[in-house]
Scaffold this motif. Structure first.
Motif, PDB file in Angstrom:
ATOM      1  N   PHE A 105      26.517  31.495  27.207  1.00  0.00           N
ATOM      2  CA  PHE A 105      26.014  32.485  28.212  1.00  0.00           C
ATOM      3  C   PHE A 105      27.482  33.316  28.761  1.00  0.00           C
ATOM      4  O   PHE A 105      27.309  34.517  28.859  1.00  0.00           O
ATOM      5  CB  PHE A 105      25.653  31.960  29.713  1.00  0.00           C
ATOM      6  CG  PHE A 105      24.183  31.278  29.640  1.00  0.00           C
ATOM      7  CD1 PHE A 105      23.123  31.988  29.213  1.00  0.00           C
ATOM      8  CD2 PHE A 105      24.304  29.921  29.449  1.00  0.00           C
ATOM      9  CE1 PHE A 105      21.943  31.489  29.085  1.00  0.00           C
ATOM     10  CE2 PHE A 105      23.047  29.352  29.458  1.00  0.00           C
ATOM     11  CZ  PHE A 105      21.899  30.133  29.241  1.00  0.00           C
ATOM     12  N   VAL A 109      27.548  37.587  28.085  1.00  0.00           N
ATOM     13  CA  VAL A 109      27.869  38.375  29.220  1.00  0.00           C
ATOM     14  C   VAL A 109      28.996  39.301  28.695  1.00  0.00           C
ATOM     15  O   VAL A 109      28.912  40.519  28.762  1.00  0.00           O
ATOM     16  CB  VAL A 109      28.232  37.596  30.347  1.00  0.00           C
ATOM     17  CG1 VAL A 109      28.987  38.598  31.476  1.00  0.00           C
ATOM     18  CG2 VAL A 109      27.018  36.931  30.996  1.00  0.00           C
ATOM     19  N   ASN A 131      21.601  36.909  22.311  1.00  0.00           N
ATOM     20  CA  ASN A 131      20.847  37.369  23.564  1.00  0.00           C
ATOM     21  C   ASN A 131      19.343  36.656  23.430  1.00  0.00           C
ATOM     22  O   ASN A 131      19.160  36.025  24.475  1.00  0.00           O
ATOM     23  CB  ASN A 131      20.887  38.886  23.688  1.00  0.00           C
ATOM     24  CG  ASN A 131      21.717  39.439  24.342  1.00  0.00           C
ATOM     25  OD1 ASN A 131      22.172  39.457  25.770  1.00  0.00           O
ATOM     26  ND2 ASN A 131      22.736  40.552  23.742  1.00  0.00           N
ATOM     27  N   SER A 134      20.208  33.038  24.330  1.00  0.00           N
ATOM     28  CA  SER A 134      20.532  32.965  25.782  1.00  0.00           C
ATOM     29  C   SER A 134      19.268  32.933  26.417  1.00  0.00           C
ATOM     30  O   SER A 134      18.911  32.154  27.490  1.00  0.00           O
ATOM     31  CB  SER A 134      21.787  33.828  26.198  1.00  0.00           C
ATOM     32  OG  SER A 134      22.624  33.984  25.408  1.00  0.00           O
ATOM     33  N   GLY A 135      18.267  33.848  26.245  1.00  0.00           N
ATOM     34  CA  GLY A 135      17.185  34.101  26.880  1.00  0.00           C
ATOM     35  C   GLY A 135      16.281  32.761  26.743  1.00  0.00           C
ATOM     36  O   GLY A 135      15.816  32.541  27.935  1.00  0.00           O
ATOM     37  N   ALA A 138      17.862  29.917  28.752  1.00  0.00           N
ATOM     38  CA  ALA A 138      17.632  30.307  30.328  1.00  0.00           C
ATOM     39  C   ALA A 138      16.361  30.088  30.712  1.00  0.00           C
ATOM     40  O   ALA A 138      16.131  29.527  31.722  1.00  0.00           O
ATOM     41  CB  ALA A 138      18.055  31.702  30.853  1.00  0.00           C
ATOM     42  N   SER A 143      15.460  29.273  34.464  1.00  0.00           N
ATOM     43  CA  SER A 143      16.089  30.511  35.205  1.00  0.00           C
ATOM     44  C   SER A 143      15.604  31.713  34.649  1.00  0.00           C
ATOM     45  O   SER A 143      16.158  32.402  33.704  1.00  0.00           O
ATOM     46  CB  SER A 143      17.583  30.402  34.785  1.00  0.00           C
ATOM     47  OG  SER A 143      18.394  31.138  35.327  1.00  0.00           O
ATOM     48  N   TYR A 144      14.376  32.065  35.007  1.00  0.00           N
ATOM     49  CA  TYR A 144      13.479  33.185  34.478  1.00  0.00           C
ATOM     50  C   TYR A 144      14.335  34.535  34.890  1.00  0.00           C
ATOM     51  O   TYR A 144      14.380  35.672  33.684  1.00  0.00           O
ATOM     52  CB  TYR A 144      12.314  33.342  35.263  1.00  0.00           C
ATOM     53  CG  TYR A 144      11.372  32.169  34.641  1.00  0.00           C
ATOM     54  CD1 TYR A 144      11.217  31.488  33.448  1.00  0.00           C
ATOM     55  CD2 TYR A 144      11.016  30.925  35.790  1.00  0.00           C
ATOM     56  CE1 TYR A 144      10.435  30.605  32.977  1.00  0.00           C
ATOM     57  CE2 TYR A 144      10.312  30.005  35.334  1.00  0.00           C
ATOM     58  CZ  TYR A 144      10.285  29.894  33.944  1.00  0.00           C
ATOM     59  OH  TYR A 144       9.432  28.506  33.578  1.00  0.00           O
ATOM     60  N   LEU A 146      17.608  35.180  34.820  1.00  0.00           N
ATOM     61  CA  LEU A 146      18.836  35.294  33.913  1.00  0.00           C
ATOM     62  C   LEU A 146      18.105  35.560  32.400  1.00  0.00           C
ATOM     63  O   LEU A 146      18.519  36.207  31.711  1.00  0.00           O
ATOM     64  CB  LEU A 146      19.552  33.839  33.940  1.00  0.00           C
ATOM     65  CG  LEU A 146      20.622  33.736  33.139  1.00  0.00           C
ATOM     66  CD1 LEU A 146      21.681  34.938  33.459  1.00  0.00           C
ATOM     67  CD2 LEU A 146      21.055  32.497  33.261  1.00  0.00           C
ATOM     68  N   SER A 149      17.204  38.998  31.779  1.00  0.00           N
ATOM     69  CA  SER A 149      18.365  39.872  31.495  1.00  0.00           C
ATOM     70  C   SER A 149      19.133  39.703  30.174  1.00  0.00           C
ATOM     71  O   SER A 149      19.458  40.758  29.540  1.00  0.00           O
ATOM     72  CB  SER A 149      19.311  39.625  32.760  1.00  0.00           C
ATOM     73  OG  SER A 149      20.325  38.414  32.380  1.00  0.00           O
ATOM     74  N   TYR A 150      18.859  38.512  29.670  1.00  0.00           N
ATOM     75  CA  TYR A 150      19.236  38.495  28.243  1.00  0.00           C
ATOM     76  C   TYR A 150      18.250  39.146  27.100  1.00  0.00           C
ATOM     77  O   TYR A 150      18.639  39.840  26.400  1.00  0.00           O
ATOM     78  CB  TYR A 150      19.599  36.944  27.923  1.00  0.00           C
ATOM     79  CG  TYR A 150      20.835  36.530  28.673  1.00  0.00           C
ATOM     80  CD1 TYR A 150      22.077  36.951  28.285  1.00  0.00           C
ATOM     81  CD2 TYR A 150      20.606  35.325  29.705  1.00  0.00           C
ATOM     82  CE1 TYR A 150      23.273  36.378  29.122  1.00  0.00           C
ATOM     83  CE2 TYR A 150      21.913  34.917  30.177  1.00  0.00           C
ATOM     84  CZ  TYR A 150      22.888  35.572  30.064  1.00  0.00           C
ATOM     85  OH  TYR A 150      24.280  34.749  30.673  1.00  0.00           O
TER      86      TYR A 150
END
Length: 153
Positions: A105, A109, A131, A134-135, A138, A143-144, A146, A149-150
């Motif tokens: 993560f 970022v 990404n 990471s998605g 998450a 951690s929806y 977050l 965002s990825y």
């Protein structure tokens, strides 16, 4: 300042340079060094602690106030910030060792903040993969926001 309001020594070790540290200009060509040796970084942080700009608790350094972090970040020329983030993200990801999931993560970022400096198609594809990873990670940790965002990046 590029990493946010705090940093621990393990993260410093990931981004600390070596004798052949990445040197890069704002146009992407080689030039001045963005990274510094670990001991130099810690020395600078200790000076900042002594000046009251940072607090140090155990192995974690934290800006004493969010305005100090903002002022430090603003010292980086605006047209170079993305490059700094890209270089930091690359350094974190290439230094990850066995701690891939721990730094995923953090690296993504930073890389996302430097996308405007990614010119090669292969690097763009690799960032898209990171990404996605990471998605998915998450999502699996529920951690929806977050994850979204990825997955948008």
């Amino acid at each position: 300042a590029c990493l946010g309001s705090s940093i621990d020594e393990s993260t410093l070790r990931l981004i600390a340079g070596h004798e052949n540290a990445g040197k890069v200009n704002s146009d992407g060509s080689t030039g001045h060094a963005i990274f510094y040796e670990y001991d130099d970084l810690v020395g600078s942080l200790e000076l900042s602690v002594n000046a009251g700009l940072l607090d140090c608790i155990s192995t974690k350094y934290k800006f004493a106030h969010d305005q100090i972090q903002s002022a430090a970040y603003n010292l980086i020329p605006e047209n170079e910030r993305g490059l700094w983030h890209l270089q930091i993200g690359n350094k974190i990801w290439t230094s990850k060792g066995a701690e891939q999931e721990k730094v995923l993560f953090m690296a993504v970022v930073q890389l996302n903040l430097g996308t405007m400096f990614i010119k090669e198609k292969e690097q763009k594809i690799e960032l898209a993969r990171l990404n996605l990873r990471s998605g998915e990670s998450a999502i699996s940790s529920v951690s929806y926001p977050l994850a979204a965002s990825y997955l948008k990046a």
